[in-house]
Write an enzyme that holds these catalytic residues in place. Structure first.
Site, mmCIF file in Angstrom:
data_model
loop_
_atom_site.group_PDB
_atom_site.id
_atom_site.type_symbol
_atom_site.label_atom_id
_atom_site.label_comp_id
_atom_site.label_asym_id
_atom_site.label_seq_id
_atom_site.Cartn_x
_atom_site.Cartn_y
_atom_site.Cartn_z
ATOM 1 N N LYS A 178 -0.753 8.773 -4.102
ATOM 2 C CA LYS A 178 -1.273 10.077 -3.658
ATOM 3 C C LYS A 178 -1.700 9.990 -2.204
ATOM 4 O O LYS A 178 -1.978 8.894 -1.686
ATOM 5 C CB LYS A 178 -2.458 10.521 -4.528
ATOM 6 C CG LYS A 178 -3.672 9.565 -4.571
ATOM 7 C CD LYS A 178 -4.613 9.662 -3.405
ATOM 8 C CE LYS A 178 -5.769 8.669 -3.467
ATOM 9 N NZ LYS A 178 -6.528 8.542 -2.226
ATOM 10 N N LEU A 221 -4.001 4.976 -1.045
ATOM 11 C CA LEU A 221 -2.890 5.676 -1.697
ATOM 12 C C LEU A 221 -3.080 5.747 -3.210
ATOM 13 O O LEU A 221 -2.207 6.232 -3.929
ATOM 14 C CB LEU A 221 -1.563 4.966 -1.381
ATOM 15 C CG LEU A 221 -1.126 5.020 0.087
ATOM 16 C CD1 LEU A 221 0.065 4.084 0.326
ATOM 17 C CD2 LEU A 221 -0.752 6.445 0.494
ATOM 18 N N GLY A 222 -4.212 5.245 -3.691
ATOM 19 C CA GLY A 222 -4.530 5.332 -5.123
ATOM 20 C C GLY A 222 -3.625 4.473 -5.989
ATOM 21 O O GLY A 222 -3.357 4.827 -7.141
ATOM 22 N N SER A 258 -5.213 3.237 -9.242
ATOM 23 C CA SER A 258 -5.520 4.429 -10.051
ATOM 24 C C SER A 258 -4.240 5.034 -10.615
ATOM 25 O O SER A 258 -4.219 5.514 -11.755
ATOM 26 C CB SER A 258 -6.227 5.484 -9.196
ATOM 27 O OG SER A 258 -7.403 4.959 -8.639
ATOM 28 N N ALA A 259 -3.174 5.026 -9.821
ATOM 29 C CA ALA A 259 -1.892 5.576 -10.285
ATOM 30 C C ALA A 259 -1.366 4.764 -11.461
ATOM 31 O O ALA A 259 -0.863 5.320 -12.447
ATOM 32 C CB ALA A 259 -0.877 5.577 -9.146
ATOM 33 N N ASP A 313 -10.247 8.444 -8.796
ATOM 34 C CA ASP A 313 -8.976 9.130 -8.545
ATOM 35 C C ASP A 313 -8.130 9.285 -9.809
ATOM 36 O O ASP A 313 -7.115 9.980 -9.796
ATOM 37 C CB ASP A 313 -8.127 8.327 -7.545
ATOM 38 C CG ASP A 313 -8.677 8.399 -6.138
ATOM 39 O OD1 ASP A 313 -9.315 9.403 -5.793
ATOM 40 O OD2 ASP A 313 -8.442 7.429 -5.378
HETATM 41 O O1 C5P Z 1 -14.457 5.181 -8.579
HETATM 42 P P1 C5P Z 1 -13.891 4.075 -7.747
HETATM 43 O O2 C5P Z 1 -13.962 2.740 -8.429
HETATM 44 O O3 C5P Z 1 -12.538 4.398 -7.219
HETATM 45 O O4 C5P Z 1 -14.838 3.982 -6.481
HETATM 46 C C1 C5P Z 1 -14.876 2.866 -5.634
HETATM 47 C C2 C5P Z 1 -16.110 2.937 -4.787
HETATM 48 O O5 C5P Z 1 -16.058 4.076 -3.925
HETATM 49 C C3 C5P Z 1 -17.394 3.121 -5.584
HETATM 50 O O6 C5P Z 1 -17.945 1.884 -5.920
HETATM 51 C C4 C5P Z 1 -18.286 3.873 -4.610
HETATM 52 O O7 C5P Z 1 -18.873 2.962 -3.704
HETATM 53 C C5 C5P Z 1 -17.312 4.709 -3.801
HETATM 54 N N1 C5P Z 1 -17.201 6.114 -4.266
HETATM 55 C C6 C5P Z 1 -18.232 6.994 -4.015
HETATM 56 N N2 C5P Z 1 -18.119 8.300 -4.438
HETATM 57 C C7 C5P Z 1 -16.995 8.719 -5.064
HETATM 58 C C8 C5P Z 1 -15.934 7.835 -5.304
HETATM 59 C C9 C5P Z 1 -16.061 6.525 -4.900
HETATM 60 O O8 C5P Z 1 -19.250 6.642 -3.432
HETATM 61 N N3 C5P Z 1 -16.926 9.990 -5.459
#
Ligand code: C5P
Length: 235
Positions: A8, A95-96, A99-100, A132
């Site tokens: 993405k 680019l996710g 997550s993808a 994501d």
């Molecule tokens: O959810 P994910 O593991 O992708 O997030 C990675 C890091 O990005 C989290 O540990 C956080 O520090 C930050 N993050 C955030 N707010 C979001 C998404 C991610 O602060 N909405």
């Protein structure tokens, strides 16, 4: 059975504030691009879950593996699966990619195991894996809000000239947590991605990448997600 896990880009990314859980409140238009990993499912002995093709990623951090285990637990399914991933989406690139893969495991394994989970349930499981993932389970161009768990189709957004898209990932691994940690209120509104100033402070290679695309004549050049990928549109 093989499914494509598409990368993405974030066409916009606003950071609206911090949340009590330490995450940030977001509003972002997320769009899939042609670049993709391939995620193949085949039967495994007993109830074992294995994931191949994510070299260097420790099992506990492998989002595809976490997705498979979460779906097995949520469904009570007693079957196993062997997941083989052909990785093309770079990591630490905004680019996710991880997550993808997780989103493709949730939707693909739902079919492979004949679970028939509604997409909303798969998206809710995705939210437990990464911010994501719900948007990528939904698919298409979407508006992502909250921490990432609120996803709605983005019908009103003007369709970008996809044939003119130029995507460039510099040789920089950008840590999402570090970029959010570096974010300052004053970064807001400088461009279409509120995380871009923070990422450029941490990783000067991202600023160089933005300048490179601009020098090549691309317009509306910006960073995707928390970087390091930048993109723009050929004139
Ligand atoms: O959810 P994910 O593991 O992708 O997030 C990675 C890091 O990005 C989290 O540990 C956080 O520090 C930050 N993050 C955030 N707010 C979001 C998404 C991610 O602060 N909405």
């Amino acid at each position: 059975m093989t499914v494509e896990a598409h990368a993405k880009i974030n066409l916009t990314l606003e950071v609206l504030g911090t949340r009590p859980d330490g995450y940030h409140e977001l509003r972002s238009v997320v769009a899939p691009i042609p670049m993709h990993d391939d995620v193949a499912f085949s039967a495994a002995e007993g109830d074992s879950v294995s994931v191949e093709g994510c070299d260097g990623v420790p099992p506990e951090k492998n989002l595809a593996r976490r997705a498979a285990l979460l779906l097995r637990e949520a469904s009570g399914c007693r079957k196993g699966v062997r997941i083989a991933i052909v990785k093309r989406i770079p990591m630490g690139a905004g680019l996710g990619g991880g997550s993808a893969d997780a989103a493709a495991v949730l939707t693909g394994l739902d079919r492979f195991w004949n679970l028939g989970f509604p997409v909303e349930r798969l998206m809710a499981l995705g939210a437990e894996i990464g911010s994501d993932v719900p948007a990528l389970v939904h698919g298409g161009v979407v508006l992502m809000e909250g921490r990432g768990e609120k996803v709605s189709p983005c019908a009103g957004f003007p369709t970008p000239p996809w044939e003119k898209l130029v995507v460039y990932t510099p040789p920089v691994f950008s840590s999402t947590a570090r970029v959010y940690g570096e974010f300052r209120e004053t970064d807001r509104g400088a461009g279409k991605n509120d995380l871009q100033p923070a990422a450029c402070r941490l990783y000067p290679g991202i600023r160089d990448a933005l300048r490179k695309l601009e020098a090549e004549g691309c317009r509306d050049v910006m960073m995707s997600g928390s970087g390091s990928t930048v993109f723009g549109w050929r004139e």
